[in-house]
Design an enzyme around this catalytic site. Structure first.
Site, short mmCIF file in Angstrom:
data_model
loop_
_atom_site.label_atom_id
_atom_site.label_comp_id
_atom_site.label_asym_id
_atom_site.label_seq_id
_atom_site.Cartn_x
_atom_site.Cartn_y
_atom_site.Cartn_z
N HIS A 1 4.56 0.00 19.64
CA HIS A 1 3.46 0.61 18.56
C HIS A 1 3.99 2.21 18.34
O HIS A 1 2.61 2.85 18.50
CB HIS A 1 2.24 0.18 18.83
CG HIS A 1 0.98 0.14 17.86
ND1 HIS A 1 -0.03 -0.62 17.59
CD2 HIS A 1 1.17 0.86 16.70
CE1 HIS A 1 -0.53 -0.24 16.54
NE2 HIS A 1 -0.05 0.38 15.98
N ILE A 2 5.01 2.40 17.81
CA ILE A 2 4.96 3.93 17.68
C ILE A 2 5.36 4.32 15.84
O ILE A 2 5.83 5.22 15.87
CB ILE A 2 6.55 4.40 18.33
CG1 ILE A 2 7.60 3.58 17.92
CG2 ILE A 2 6.23 4.39 19.99
CD1 ILE A 2 8.91 3.98 18.59
N GLY A 3 4.86 3.57 15.22
CA GLY A 3 4.76 3.87 13.86
C GLY A 3 4.63 4.96 13.21
O GLY A 3 5.79 5.61 12.46
N GLU B 1 -1.89 -5.82 22.91
CA GLU B 1 -0.80 -4.59 23.62
C GLU B 1 -1.62 -3.81 24.61
O GLU B 1 -2.79 -3.98 24.74
CB GLU B 1 -0.56 -3.63 22.30
CG GLU B 1 -0.07 -4.35 20.99
CD GLU B 1 -0.12 -3.42 19.82
OE1 GLU B 1 -0.54 -2.20 19.96
OE2 GLU B 1 0.57 -3.79 18.74
N ARG C 1 0.05 -5.06 12.22
CA ARG C 1 -0.70 -5.66 13.26
C ARG C 1 -0.02 -6.88 13.77
O ARG C 1 0.18 -7.74 12.78
CB ARG C 1 -2.14 -5.65 12.82
CG ARG C 1 -3.00 -4.34 12.68
CD ARG C 1 -3.05 -3.53 14.07
NE ARG C 1 -3.92 -2.49 13.79
CZ ARG C 1 -3.38 -1.04 13.21
NH1 ARG C 1 -2.29 -1.01 13.41
NH2 ARG C 1 -4.27 -0.27 13.26
N ARG D 1 -2.38 -8.24 -2.43
CA ARG D 1 -3.48 -8.74 -3.19
C ARG D 1 -3.56 -8.50 -4.78
O ARG D 1 -4.03 -9.19 -5.68
CB ARG D 1 -4.74 -8.20 -2.42
CG ARG D 1 -5.25 -9.25 -1.59
CD ARG D 1 -6.61 -8.59 -0.97
NE ARG D 1 -6.38 -6.99 -0.41
CZ ARG D 1 -7.32 -6.41 -0.39
NH1 ARG D 1 -8.71 -6.68 -0.72
NH2 ARG D 1 -7.23 -4.86 -0.26
N GLY E 1 0.84 -1.10 0.08
CA GLY E 1 0.01 -0.11 -0.03
C GLY E 1 0.89 1.23 0.04
O GLY E 1 2.10 1.35 -0.49
N ARG E 2 0.38 2.35 0.47
CA ARG E 2 1.19 3.42 0.60
C ARG E 2 2.42 3.40 1.37
O ARG E 2 3.48 3.83 1.08
CB ARG E 2 0.20 4.70 0.93
CG ARG E 2 -0.84 5.04 0.01
CD ARG E 2 -1.91 5.99 0.66
NE ARG E 2 -2.74 4.95 1.13
CZ ARG E 2 -4.11 5.00 1.41
NH1 ARG E 2 -4.89 5.88 0.65
NH2 ARG E 2 -4.84 4.00 2.05
N ILE E 3 2.36 2.82 2.47
CA ILE E 3 3.39 2.57 3.58
C ILE E 3 4.37 1.84 2.69
O ILE E 3 5.61 2.12 2.70
CB ILE E 3 2.97 2.23 4.96
CG1 ILE E 3 1.94 3.28 5.48
CG2 ILE E 3 3.89 2.02 5.64
CD1 ILE E 3 1.18 2.63 6.78
#
Ligand code: GLV
Ligand code: GLV
Length: 324
Positions: free
Chosen positions: A287-289, A268, A239, A179, A157-159
């Site tokens: 979880h600091i993306g 978490e 995730r 996909r 995706g974008r990331i």
């Protein structure tokens, strides 16, 4: 019309909502850094017309069915697996997320985690912390190269694309699985589309950026880790539940793969006794993306803009469900 009531499930800076106060009646959970308890969430949402939610809120079937009067949920994250999206669609609750504004920041963290894991930077820092630096020696804290290696991005995706751009700067060979194949992207990024299993077999770095769905739950299982190179480094910035953590633990412990860098976990927060925390070859982050000051502010602003667009403008900017 009377001002719509918007419930905000976490304490956010008042400067973000101030410009909208004449148009909305905002209510907010105000305890620092803790999620709103379920009973208060339900009580507050009884009379809300819209809400700004965090990924810590489980907005499941039961919640949505009980709150059909909530017209819009602006989730302060790009992922929205905390919301039962099928039910939202069915009952025409609009759900919005925060894509685009966090893409580059999250790609920075993903690539940083890759580098930190490859070059053992956390261990190195600990050596200094513990005053254990003796002498320079030939293989002291020797890690793995990043440049010229093969990166396999699962979820383009974008990331994923933004990570690929960074990888290109390190002269990495880029494989991806998604996909949908995107030939235009392949050209620009010089990325090669592969089947999932082939990617696992060829990549030196396997990077997960897939959203959590029924299809991606435990995508990275024992079989997947077996297919990876023994020298492979696995990075997860999407995730936790896309990974079978028990299988990952075994793969790391038995040296079936070399190391892992993890920003996300099945449940978490994790604590000291979490199995993955006990391994030297796993780097764990909380979880600091998307956690830069600029981006976290922009995400919250986008949530409010989505709400404002829905009630007073041309509709929300970044809806993930169709409008009512
Ligand atoms: C964070 O994980 C997000 O989905 O924005
Ligand atoms: C979704 O997670 C994206 O890559 O933007």
């Amino acid at each position: 019309m009377s001002r719509p009531i918007i419930y905000i499930t976490r304490k956010i800076p008042s400067s973000i909502i101030k410009p909208y106060e004449d148009r909305f009646h905002f209510r907010m959970w105000t305890e620092d850094d803790t999620p709103v308890p379920k009973d208060i969430l339900w009580k507050e949402c009884k009379h809300a017309d819209g809400m700004i939610s965090m990924l810590t809120e489980n907005l499941n079937r039961e919640f949505l069915r009980s709150h059909p009067h909530i017209q819009i949920i602006a989730n302060n994250a790009v992922g929205y697996d905390n919301i039962d999206i099928d039910i939202a669609r069915k009952q025409q609750t609009v759900v919005t997320n925060t894509p685009d504004v966090l893409t580059e920041t999250t790609a920075d963290l993903t690539f940083a985690l890759l580098m930190v894991t490859a070059r053992r930077i956390i261990e190195a820092h600990q050596v200094i912390e513990n005053d254990e630096w003796k002498q320079w020696s030939p293989y002291f804290l020797a890690g793995t190269d990043v440049y010229d290696q093969t990166i396999g991005i699962v979820g383009m995706g974008r990331i994923g694309e933004a990570v690929a751009r960074r990888a290109k700067g390190f002269n990495m060979k880029i494989l991806y699985h998604n996909r949908f194949r995107n030939e235009a992207k392949e050209e620009v990024l010089q990325a090669e589309y592969t089947e999932f299993n082939e990617l696992l077999q060829r990549a030196d770095f396997v990077v997960s950026l897939v959203p959590l769905t029924a299809e991606t739950f435990h995508l990275f299982d024992a079989e997947a880790f077996q297919k990876m190179k023994r020298s492979a480094i696995f990075i997860n910035a999407s995730r936790g539940q896309v990974v079978d953590e028990h299988a990952l633990y075994n793969a790391l412990k038995d040296k079936q793969i070399h190391a892992a860098g993890l920003d996300v976990f099945a449940e978490e927060p994790i604590r000291r006794n979490h199995p993955l925390r006990t391994l030297k070859n796993a780097v764990c982050l909380p979880h600091i993306g998307s956690a830069s000051m600029q981006t976290r502010t922009n995400m919250l602003k986008l949530c409010v803009e989505n709400i404002d667009g829905y009630f007073y403008g041309d509709g929300p900017k970044t809806a993930v469900t169709p409008l009512r």
